[in-house]
Design a protein around this motif. Structure first.
Motif, PDB file in Angstrom:
ATOM      1  N   LYS A 396      42.614  50.743  35.101  1.00  0.00           N
ATOM      2  CA  LYS A 396      42.429  49.540  34.286  1.00  0.00           C
ATOM      3  C   LYS A 396      42.963  48.311  35.008  1.00  0.00           C
ATOM      4  O   LYS A 396      42.312  47.247  35.012  1.00  0.00           O
ATOM      5  CB  LYS A 396      43.139  49.703  32.945  1.00  0.00           C
ATOM      6  N   LYS A 397      44.118  48.427  35.638  1.00  0.00           N
ATOM      7  CA  LYS A 397      44.734  47.282  36.319  1.00  0.00           C
ATOM      8  C   LYS A 397      43.945  46.858  37.572  1.00  0.00           C
ATOM      9  O   LYS A 397      44.085  45.735  38.033  1.00  0.00           O
ATOM     10  CB  LYS A 397      46.188  47.600  36.689  1.00  0.00           C
ATOM     11  N   TYR A 398      43.140  47.778  38.078  1.00  0.00           N
ATOM     12  CA  TYR A 398      42.331  47.453  39.265  1.00  0.00           C
ATOM     13  C   TYR A 398      40.890  47.117  38.890  1.00  0.00           C
ATOM     14  O   TYR A 398      40.384  46.037  39.184  1.00  0.00           O
ATOM     15  CB  TYR A 398      42.353  48.613  40.258  1.00  0.00           C
ATOM     16  N   TYR A 399      40.215  48.027  38.225  1.00  0.00           N
ATOM     17  CA  TYR A 399      38.771  47.885  38.026  1.00  0.00           C
ATOM     18  C   TYR A 399      38.391  46.884  36.937  1.00  0.00           C
ATOM     19  O   TYR A 399      37.299  46.315  36.979  1.00  0.00           O
ATOM     20  CB  TYR A 399      38.146  49.245  37.716  1.00  0.00           C
ATOM     21  N   GLU A 400      39.270  46.640  35.988  1.00  0.00           N
ATOM     22  CA  GLU A 400      38.947  45.699  34.908  1.00  0.00           C
ATOM     23  C   GLU A 400      39.403  44.281  35.209  1.00  0.00           C
ATOM     24  O   GLU A 400      39.169  43.370  34.421  1.00  0.00           O
ATOM     25  CB  GLU A 400      39.542  46.188  33.581  1.00  0.00           C
ATOM     26  N   GLU A 401      40.029  44.081  36.362  1.00  0.00           N
ATOM     27  CA  GLU A 401      40.462  42.744  36.777  1.00  0.00           C
ATOM     28  C   GLU A 401      39.396  42.147  37.694  1.00  0.00           C
ATOM     29  O   GLU A 401      39.143  42.654  38.778  1.00  0.00           O
ATOM     30  CB  GLU A 401      41.801  42.824  37.511  1.00  0.00           C
ATOM     31  N   PRO A 402      38.749  41.044  37.273  1.00  0.00           N
ATOM     32  CA  PRO A 402      37.668  40.474  38.087  1.00  0.00           C
ATOM     33  C   PRO A 402      38.137  39.714  39.328  1.00  0.00           C
ATOM     34  O   PRO A 402      37.398  39.601  40.300  1.00  0.00           O
ATOM     35  CB  PRO A 402      36.952  39.535  37.114  1.00  0.00           C
ATOM     36  N   ASN A 403      39.354  39.173  39.295  1.00  0.00           N
ATOM     37  CA  ASN A 403      39.870  38.385  40.409  1.00  0.00           C
ATOM     38  C   ASN A 403      40.384  39.302  41.515  1.00  0.00           C
ATOM     39  O   ASN A 403      41.328  40.065  41.308  1.00  0.00           O
ATOM     40  CB  ASN A 403      41.006  37.484  39.920  1.00  0.00           C
ATOM     41  N   PRO A 404      39.768  39.246  42.723  1.00  0.00           N
ATOM     42  CA  PRO A 404      40.198  40.148  43.801  1.00  0.00           C
ATOM     43  C   PRO A 404      41.682  40.065  44.126  1.00  0.00           C
ATOM     44  O   PRO A 404      42.287  41.067  44.526  1.00  0.00           O
ATOM     45  CB  PRO A 404      39.347  39.690  44.997  1.00  0.00           C
ATOM     46  N   LEU A 405      42.276  38.868  43.960  1.00  0.00           N
ATOM     47  CA  LEU A 405      43.693  38.714  44.293  1.00  0.00           C
ATOM     48  C   LEU A 405      44.615  39.305  43.228  1.00  0.00           C
ATOM     49  O   LEU A 405      45.802  39.526  43.482  1.00  0.00           O
ATOM     50  CB  LEU A 405      44.030  37.237  44.498  1.00  0.00           C
ATOM     51  N   LYS A 406      44.079  39.543  42.037  1.00  0.00           N
ATOM     52  CA  LYS A 406      44.898  40.073  40.948  1.00  0.00           C
ATOM     53  C   LYS A 406      44.682  41.555  40.707  1.00  0.00           C
ATOM     54  O   LYS A 406      45.331  42.146  39.837  1.00  0.00           O
ATOM     55  CB  LYS A 406      44.629  39.276  39.664  1.00  0.00           C
ATOM     56  N   LYS A 407      43.764  42.155  41.442  1.00  0.00           N
ATOM     57  CA  LYS A 407      43.542  43.587  41.318  1.00  0.00           C
ATOM     58  C   LYS A 407      44.774  44.333  41.820  1.00  0.00           C
ATOM     59  O   LYS A 407      45.155  44.195  42.987  1.00  0.00           O
ATOM     60  CB  LYS A 407      42.312  44.002  42.118  1.00  0.00           C
ATOM     61  N   VAL A 408      45.393  45.103  40.970  1.00  0.00           N
ATOM     62  CA  VAL A 408      46.628  45.805  41.324  1.00  0.00           C
ATOM     63  C   VAL A 408      46.301  46.946  42.283  1.00  0.00           C
ATOM     64  O   VAL A 408      45.481  47.811  41.997  1.00  0.00           O
ATOM     65  CB  VAL A 408      47.330  46.322  40.052  1.00  0.00           C
ATOM     66  N   GLN A 409      46.966  46.924  43.437  1.00  0.00           N
ATOM     67  CA  GLN A 409      46.634  47.834  44.533  1.00  0.00           C
ATOM     68  C   GLN A 409      47.528  49.068  44.608  1.00  0.00           C
ATOM     69  O   GLN A 409      47.223  50.001  45.345  1.00  0.00           O
ATOM     70  CB  GLN A 409      46.784  47.083  45.876  1.00  0.00           C
ATOM     71  N   GLY A 410      48.627  49.048  43.885  1.00  0.00           N
ATOM     72  CA  GLY A 410      49.682  50.024  44.131  1.00  0.00           C
ATOM     73  C   GLY A 410      49.566  51.315  43.347  1.00  0.00           C
ATOM     74  O   GLY A 410      48.469  51.821  43.082  1.00  0.00           O
ATOM     75  N   GLY A 411      50.700  51.843  42.951  1.00  0.00           N
ATOM     76  CA  GLY A 411      50.722  53.099  42.231  1.00  0.00           C
ATOM     77  C   GLY A 411      52.131  53.455  41.782  1.00  0.00           C
ATOM     78  O   GLY A 411      53.091  52.711  42.014  1.00  0.00           O
ATOM     79  N   LYS A 412      52.212  54.603  41.121  1.00  0.00           N
ATOM     80  CA  LYS A 412      53.499  55.114  40.638  1.00  0.00           C
ATOM     81  C   LYS A 412      53.755  56.463  41.288  1.00  0.00           C
ATOM     82  O   LYS A 412      52.828  57.261  41.479  1.00  0.00           O
ATOM     83  CB  LYS A 412      53.470  55.272  39.113  1.00  0.00           C
TER      84      LYS A 412
END
Length: 503
Positions: A396-412
């Motif tokens: 959700k934090k990656y694919y539902e964010e339209p702004n490439p700079l705000k797409k969360v890249q990380g993980g837990k």
């Protein structure tokens, strides 16, 4: 910015040329616009970045092979090759080939993270080579590079390649072609024909990134760069191309890109609107697939909580789908757990990357992948205790964010110790990301470059190069021809030149 719907042709239907994607991109590329300081600075940053990673890879096999091929095509009015003296010139198509391989080999430069992921800096060697051979100036070069980034970003935001097992260089070819059109100030029709040819010849499957890997991914950008130069040259001479290449009923989208590409829209800048796409991209601090950069930083962050990595029972990494199926255990790729695997496989193994970063607390583009490092018994044991999982939260934090700079890249990550203790931590972005802990600016790009030069480049050469970058927009055609890095005498391995090939 204006939004356009990409039509898919039905049998017997005609799509007006002016409404085709290739024509819209060509029109954008042919328009003039006013440069901003921010764009110029970022273009300079990426040229610096490319120089560092290219010199670091200068004596690796694929780079030596590509350079040996290119050196067969001398041209006194041509372009320079990384590592060689500026007074040695070669046909731009072959200089582009050699330099693109050098830049791509270590998988250590910039990225776009959108519907499609890719490396827009792959375009720069080809654009610079054409600029040098065609006597272009600094403003021409900067605008062309910005145009390539704009095209590749907009295509990547709109059209997914990876879910269809098509390689991301499918967007690189048209982007480079649009840039060369801009560089040479060509008209819309000529660029349109060239883009279609380039798009048609830039489609490859992703088998080159799965299973037993070769050095294909290092060569791929150079191949589409050569194709782009060829496409532009043919179009200038009046040649035409398959049309409509994307929207046709036998076209790229209809036949090859059926998954995740329903109701496609694309946003493109209009008229004199600045081509800001490059500002939506970012580079790597570590030489590994970008989705692994945040995992390396996460390993650095969490390792202080672990007294002894030999006492770890199990490690679970939770992230987005792409990380899991491309770099993780979800790929079902046994090579990602094997010490016999190539560097090209291991730099896309989340399990290997996390294990080594956790043990070492550092990352090096060569030492972290060398035979001794990947064959350590304790590393292999730890590596095989690591598993990745696709997470709805991270999707959700990656694919539902339209702004490439705000797409969360990380993980837990969850680390289970033999004594029952559970250690949990997470990171949203790699440290060098614009939203990370220590985002890269010009000083960080320079530091990265200098560290990668090691003992290969004299200080005077480095300073001359950086002085050119500081005045990039104002460079004349002679100075553009000097925009290169020459290595110290005796540092370049030319053994591959001794082999008689076809050329």
């Amino acid at each position: 910015m204006k939004q356009y719907k990409i039509q898919i042709q039905k049998p017997g239907q005609q799509i007006l040329k002016e409404e085709q994607l290739a024509y819209r991109i060509a029109k954008m590329a042919s328009q003039d616009w006013v440069l901003t300081n921010e764009i110029t600075e970022m273009v300079g940053n990426r040229i610096i970045d490319n120089a560092g990673v290219a010199i670091a890879a200068i004596n690796r096999d694929p780079v030596r092979i590509a350079r040996a091929q290119a050196m067969q095509f001398k041209n006194n009015n041509g372009a320079t090759i990384f590592g060689l003296n500026d007074n040695k010139k070669y046909d731009c198509q072959w200089a582009a080939w050699a330099n693109s391989v050098a830049v791509r080999e270590l998988d250590f430069h910039d990225n776009i993270m959108a519907k499609e992921t890719c490396h827009p800096g792959d375009s720069i060697p080809t654009i610079l080579a054409v600029a040098q051979q065609n006597n272009c100036n600094g403003e021409d070069l900067v605008k062309a590079i910005a145009t390539s980034y704009e095209t590749q970003l907009r295509l990547s935001v709109s059209i997914a390649l990876n879910p269809n097992k098509i390689d991301h260089i499918g967007h690189l070819g048209p982007a480079v072609t649009s840039a060369i059109g801009k560089l040479l100030k060509l008209d819309t029709e000529t660029i349109y024909q060239a883009i279609q040819w380039s798009a048609h010849t830039s489609i490859f499957t992703r088998q080159g990134r799965k299973g037993q890997l070769s050095s294909w991914k290092a060569y791929a950008p150079g191949l589409v760069g050569k194709n782009a130069i060829d496409a532009i040259d043919k179009a200038i001479r009046g040649d035409t191309s398959p049309s409509p290449v994307w929207e046709g009923d036998y076209g790229i989208i209809k036949i090859l890109l059926k998954k995740d590409n329903k109701d496609i829209y694309i946003n493109l800048p209009e008229d004199n609107e600045p081509r800001n796409g490059i500002l939506g991209t970012f580079t790597k601090e570590h030489s590994a697939g970008y989705h692994g950069n945040s995992l390396i930083d996460l390993a650095f962050k969490i390792r202080s909580k672990i007294e002894d990595t030999k006492k770890i029972k199990k490690i679970n990494i939770y992230s987005k789908k792409y990380t899991h199926i491309v770099m993780g255990s979800g790929s079902n790729d046994k090579e990602k757990y094997s010490p016999k695997a190539t560097r090209e496989t291991l730099d896309h193994s989340a399990m290997y990357i996390f294990a080594v970063a956790l043990e070492d607390g550092s990352w090096h583009h060569e030492k972290s992948y060398c035979e001794e490092r990947k064959n350590r018994e304790e590393t292999i044991k730890l590596w095989n205790k690591i598993e990745t999982f696709e997470s709805d939260e991270w999707n959700k934090k990656y694919y539902e964010e339209p702004n490439p700079l705000k797409k969360v890249q990380g993980g837990k990550v969850e680390i289970f110790m033999n004594n029952g203790k559970k250690i949990v931590d997470q990171i949203d972005f790699a440290n060098a990301h614009p939203n990370g802990k220590t985002p890269f600016k010009r000083p960080e790009y320079i530091t990265k470059m200098i560290n990668l030069f090691e003992d290969m480049v004299q200080n005077e050469e480095k300073e001359n190069f950086l002085n050119l970058i500081e005045n990039l927009e104002k460079l004349d055609q002679t100075q553009i021809k000097q925009l290169n890095i020459s290595c110290n005498e005796g540092k370049i391995n030319l053994d591959k030149n001794k082999i008689k090939g076809v050329f």
